[in-house]
Design an enzyme around this catalytic site. Structure first.
Site, PDB file in Angstrom:
ATOM      1  N   ASN A   9     -36.249  10.107 -62.059  1.00  0.00           N
ATOM      2  CA  ASN A   9     -37.028   9.546 -60.947  1.00  0.00           C
ATOM      3  C   ASN A   9     -37.473  10.723 -60.090  1.00  0.00           C
ATOM      4  OD1 ASN A   9     -38.034   8.324 -58.686  1.00  0.00           O
ATOM      5  ND2 ASN A   9     -36.074   7.459 -58.004  1.00  0.00           N
ATOM      6  N   LYS A  11     -39.505  10.825 -57.679  1.00  0.00           N
ATOM      7  CA  LYS A  11     -39.827  10.487 -56.282  1.00  0.00           C
ATOM      8  C   LYS A  11     -41.152  11.156 -55.879  1.00  0.00           C
ATOM      9  CE  LYS A  11     -34.964   9.843 -55.532  1.00  0.00           C
ATOM     10  NZ  LYS A  11     -33.874   9.723 -54.597  1.00  0.00           N
ATOM     11  N   HIS A  95     -35.955   0.180 -55.837  1.00  0.00           N
ATOM     12  CA  HIS A  95     -35.180   1.371 -55.457  1.00  0.00           C
ATOM     13  C   HIS A  95     -34.777   1.251 -53.991  1.00  0.00           C
ATOM     14  CE1 HIS A  95     -34.189   5.518 -54.492  1.00  0.00           C
ATOM     15  NE2 HIS A  95     -33.976   5.687 -55.787  1.00  0.00           N
ATOM     16  N   GLU A  97     -34.845   3.263 -51.639  1.00  0.00           N
ATOM     17  CA  GLU A  97     -35.828   3.828 -50.694  1.00  0.00           C
ATOM     18  C   GLU A  97     -36.969   2.839 -50.454  1.00  0.00           C
ATOM     19  OE1 GLU A  97     -36.343   7.502 -52.837  1.00  0.00           O
ATOM     20  OE2 GLU A  97     -34.279   8.038 -52.320  1.00  0.00           O
ATOM     21  N   GLU A 167     -27.088   2.231 -57.954  1.00  0.00           N
ATOM     22  CA  GLU A 167     -27.282   3.429 -57.154  1.00  0.00           C
ATOM     23  C   GLU A 167     -26.673   3.221 -55.769  1.00  0.00           C
ATOM     24  OE1 GLU A 167     -30.721   5.936 -58.888  1.00  0.00           O
ATOM     25  OE2 GLU A 167     -31.531   4.649 -57.328  1.00  0.00           O
ATOM     26  N   GLY A 173     -29.142  11.549 -53.329  1.00  0.00           N
ATOM     27  CA  GLY A 173     -29.657  12.775 -52.710  1.00  0.00           C
ATOM     28  C   GLY A 173     -28.693  13.419 -51.732  1.00  0.00           C
ATOM     29  N   SER A 212     -26.873  11.374 -57.234  1.00  0.00           N
ATOM     30  CA  SER A 212     -26.343  12.728 -57.404  1.00  0.00           C
ATOM     31  C   SER A 212     -25.697  12.954 -58.768  1.00  0.00           C
ATOM     32  CB  SER A 212     -25.375  13.086 -56.268  1.00  0.00           C
ATOM     33  OG  SER A 212     -26.053  13.009 -55.018  1.00  0.00           O
TER      34      SER A 212
END
Ligand code: PGA
Length: 254
Positions: A9, A11, A95, A97, A167, A173, A212
């Site tokens: 991904n 991003k 996701h 985000e 996730e 991150g 991560s």
């Protein structure tokens, strides 16, 4: 473990030049990968490049988002049919985000899954709890409600047509990875939740871990019984790291 899927991904990262270099390096390195399935999900702007570089090869192309609508007055959006035209195999849906910054609710995510499937692509459904929710002991409740919402809107059969990515938001991150045991506990929980409706679908659905994942922890994570690959953010931007994770997927599968 099911056949592992390692999906990058990207991003909101890259330039035409860096995207080309990264895709080319991943494609080259993928020649050494045996069992693991590999996908890269660049920003929309690089899908055309992805189609040209990757089509017919070992590395599949994916997108990071999709519009719920098929077409019309939706400025700035990209439809599932357009993604399919570029040869996308996977589309990341829901996701964290997107949920956090763009207000995607479970109902919106459910509609995205439906348009992706009806355009013959495979959604990667993301679920996960925040740090606050975990600390409040609400992890299972949050994951269950995200899974149950999809069952309610799209039916249990929809889980036979998608991949799941667990996730934990606190691990994305941040450099903080869920321990293999923590991740396995949630993956097992998700599989049981689905099995409560359909044991055959539950046994087959791939559940990827994201948050991560790196070359140093990928092997241990994917050696867990219910971790079937990874959705990789930061480490997917470095070809060598991404390929090392792919190799770890291979090793875990053999
Ligand atoms: P990360 O991102 O690997 O950088 O934690 C994973 C993701 O958000 O998909």
């Amino acid at each position: 473990m099911r056949q592992p899927l390692i999906a990058g991904n990207w991003k909101l990262n890259g330039t035409k030049v860096s995207a080309k270099a990264l895709m080319t390096a991943v494609l080259e390195g993928a020649k050494e990968i045996g069992k693991a399935e590999i996908a890269v999900c660049p920003p929309f702007a690089f899908l055309d490049l992805g189609e040209r570089l990757l089509s017919g090869g070992r590395v599949r192309l994916g997108a990071q988002n999709v519009c719920t609508e098929a077409g019309g007055a939706y400025t700035g959006e990209v439809s599932a049919a357009m993604l399919a035209e570029f040869g996308c195999r996977y589309v990341i849906c829901g996701h964290s985000e997107r949920r956090e910054y763009y207000g995607e609710t479970d109902a919106i995510v459910a509609r995205k899954l439906a348009v992706v499937v009806s355009n013959r692509m495979t959604p990667i459904l993301c679920v996960g709890e925040t740090l606050e929710q975990r600390e409040q002991g609400r992890m299972q409740e949050v994951i269950a409600s995200q899974i149950d919402a999809i069952i309610e809107h799209n039916g249990i059969a929809s889980f036979g047509q998608l991949e799941i990515a667990y996730e934990p938001v606190w691990a994305i991150g941040t450099g903080k990875t869920a321990s293999p045991e923590q991740a396995q506990e949630v993956h097992d929980f998700i599989r049981h939740r689905i099995a409560g409706h359909d044991a055959t679908i539950a046994a087959k659905v791939r559940i990827l871990y994201g948050g991560s994942m790196k070359p140093g922890n990928a092997g241990e994570l994917m050696s867990q019984a219910d971790i079937d690959g990874g959705l990789i953010g930061g480490a997917a931007l470095v070809a060598e790291d991404f390929l090392a994770i792919c190799r770890a997927g291979d090793a875990a599968a053999s």
